[in-house]
Scaffold this active site. Sequence first.
Site, mmCIF file in Angstrom:
data_model
loop_
_atom_site.group_PDB
_atom_site.id
_atom_site.type_symbol
_atom_site.label_atom_id
_atom_site.label_comp_id
_atom_site.label_asym_id
_atom_site.label_seq_id
_atom_site.Cartn_x
_atom_site.Cartn_y
_atom_site.Cartn_z
ATOM 1 N N ASP A 110 0.825 -1.200 0.000
ATOM 2 C CA ASP A 110 0.000 0.000 0.000
ATOM 3 C C ASP A 110 0.869 1.264 0.000
ATOM 4 O OD1 ASP A 110 -2.252 -1.649 0.178
ATOM 5 O OD2 ASP A 110 -2.199 -1.643 2.361
ATOM 6 N N LYS B 19 0.031 -8.213 -0.831
ATOM 7 C CA LYS B 19 -1.333 -7.697 -0.917
ATOM 8 C C LYS B 19 -1.359 -6.463 -1.803
ATOM 9 C CE LYS B 19 -3.417 -5.283 2.460
ATOM 10 N NZ LYS B 19 -4.089 -4.090 1.831
ATOM 11 N N ASP C 242 -7.038 -7.031 -2.350
ATOM 12 C CA ASP C 242 -7.847 -6.501 -1.250
ATOM 13 C C ASP C 242 -8.749 -5.364 -1.752
ATOM 14 O OD1 ASP C 242 -8.809 -6.033 1.293
ATOM 15 O OD2 ASP C 242 -7.068 -4.854 1.923
ATOM 16 N N LEU C 243 -9.865 -5.740 -2.375
ATOM 17 C CA LEU C 243 -10.773 -4.735 -2.950
ATOM 18 C C LEU C 243 -11.929 -4.384 -2.026
ATOM 19 C CD1 LEU C 243 -11.000 -5.871 -6.688
ATOM 20 C CD2 LEU C 243 -9.379 -4.302 -5.586
ATOM 21 N N LYS C 244 -12.199 -5.217 -1.031
ATOM 22 C CA LYS C 244 -13.284 -4.967 -0.066
ATOM 23 C C LYS C 244 -14.594 -4.632 -0.794
ATOM 24 C CE LYS C 244 -10.268 -3.325 3.683
ATOM 25 N NZ LYS C 244 -8.967 -3.284 2.981
ATOM 26 N N LEU C 245 -15.006 -5.506 -1.686
ATOM 27 C CA LEU C 245 -16.216 -5.278 -2.475
ATOM 28 C C LEU C 245 -17.444 -5.192 -1.575
ATOM 29 C CD1 LEU C 245 -15.474 -7.782 -5.376
ATOM 30 C CD2 LEU C 245 -15.144 -5.304 -5.381
ATOM 31 N N HIS C 246 -18.311 -4.239 -1.870
ATOM 32 C CA HIS C 246 -19.504 -4.003 -1.039
ATOM 33 C C HIS C 246 -20.540 -3.266 -1.883
ATOM 34 C CE1 HIS C 246 -21.174 -2.406 3.083
ATOM 35 N NE2 HIS C 246 -22.064 -3.090 2.383
ATOM 36 N N ILE D 73 -24.732 -4.138 -4.072
ATOM 37 C CA ILE D 73 -25.843 -5.078 -4.181
ATOM 38 C C ILE D 73 -25.321 -6.392 -4.765
ATOM 39 C CG2 ILE D 73 -27.559 -3.244 -4.402
ATOM 40 C CD1 ILE D 73 -27.647 -3.830 -7.406
ATOM 41 N N PRO D 74 -25.983 -7.509 -4.492
ATOM 42 C CA PRO D 74 -25.445 -8.813 -4.881
ATOM 43 C C PRO D 74 -25.046 -8.937 -6.343
ATOM 44 C CG PRO D 74 -27.261 -9.123 -3.369
ATOM 45 C CD PRO D 74 -27.214 -7.650 -3.667
ATOM 46 N N THR E 53 -9.553 -2.059 10.865
ATOM 47 C CA THR E 53 -8.685 -1.930 12.039
ATOM 48 C C THR E 53 -8.408 -0.473 12.395
ATOM 49 O OG1 THR E 53 -6.735 -2.175 10.615
ATOM 50 C CG2 THR E 53 -7.554 -4.161 11.723
ATOM 51 N N GLN F 243 -3.765 2.541 12.459
ATOM 52 C CA GLN F 243 -4.351 1.313 12.985
ATOM 53 C C GLN F 243 -4.456 1.398 14.504
ATOM 54 O OE1 GLN F 243 -1.549 -1.434 11.137
ATOM 55 N NE2 GLN F 243 -3.135 -2.111 9.735
ATOM 56 N N GLY G 154 2.400 -4.137 6.553
ATOM 57 C CA GLY G 154 2.705 -3.172 5.509
ATOM 58 C C GLY G 154 3.962 -2.385 5.782
#
Length: 231
Positions: free
Chosen positions: A11, A33, A61-65, A67-68, A120, A193, A213
Amino acid sequence: MSLDRIIVALDQMSIEEIDVFLKQKDNTLPFVKIGLELFVKHGPELVHRIHNDYKKKIFLDLKLHDIPVTVAKAISSLKGLPIDFLTVHLSGGEAMLKAAVAEARVSIPDCKLLGVSFLTSLETTDLEDLFGIEDTDEAFLRLFKVASISGIDGVVSSPLEVSLLKKHFPNLLSVTPGIRFRDEIDSNVVQDQKRVMDPEQAFDEGSDYLVMGRSLTKTDRFSERIKSLQE
């Protein structure tokens, strides 16, 4: 400790910095990552290059969020990428998670799907202010239960929740960010963090993989740090 269980977060690094870091002769870490910032800027080509040129396993690490159907289509667009881990947000709910699992099994069958609990960077007061959470253990258990029901492979959470996860859902992988070396914690060098732990403690709690990291990518004591992770 085993270096196979350490994932280095690339990152806030430029392509040039990533190349310099990965070319170090002491850099025998097999797993990296790639986060949202790098992927948005450089796309799938960066994933292929790091995998092919440096023979690294990839945690995307896209943290998709969403609608389905949107999350499922996003995962479908990753077909053919050499990724080993991919993240979605557990707070997207059971329907979203099941749609993600179903698509992942088709488009990226060799990839493990991980559910992100609470970031975190959030403290207990943040969880209460944002979500009205007073009993944090109960809140985490609700997310872990949804993870288990949905069929995903594991959970991303701070090291402080690992023992709770393993006690109730031992079959879920635990991937743990918020890892700092003991001297950094003692000196309060933890940046953004809040819920942190050192590597030895986190493994003792039951973590399967640790994400580290800047403790590795920004240090001028890299060889020393690598040796300490092998002890």
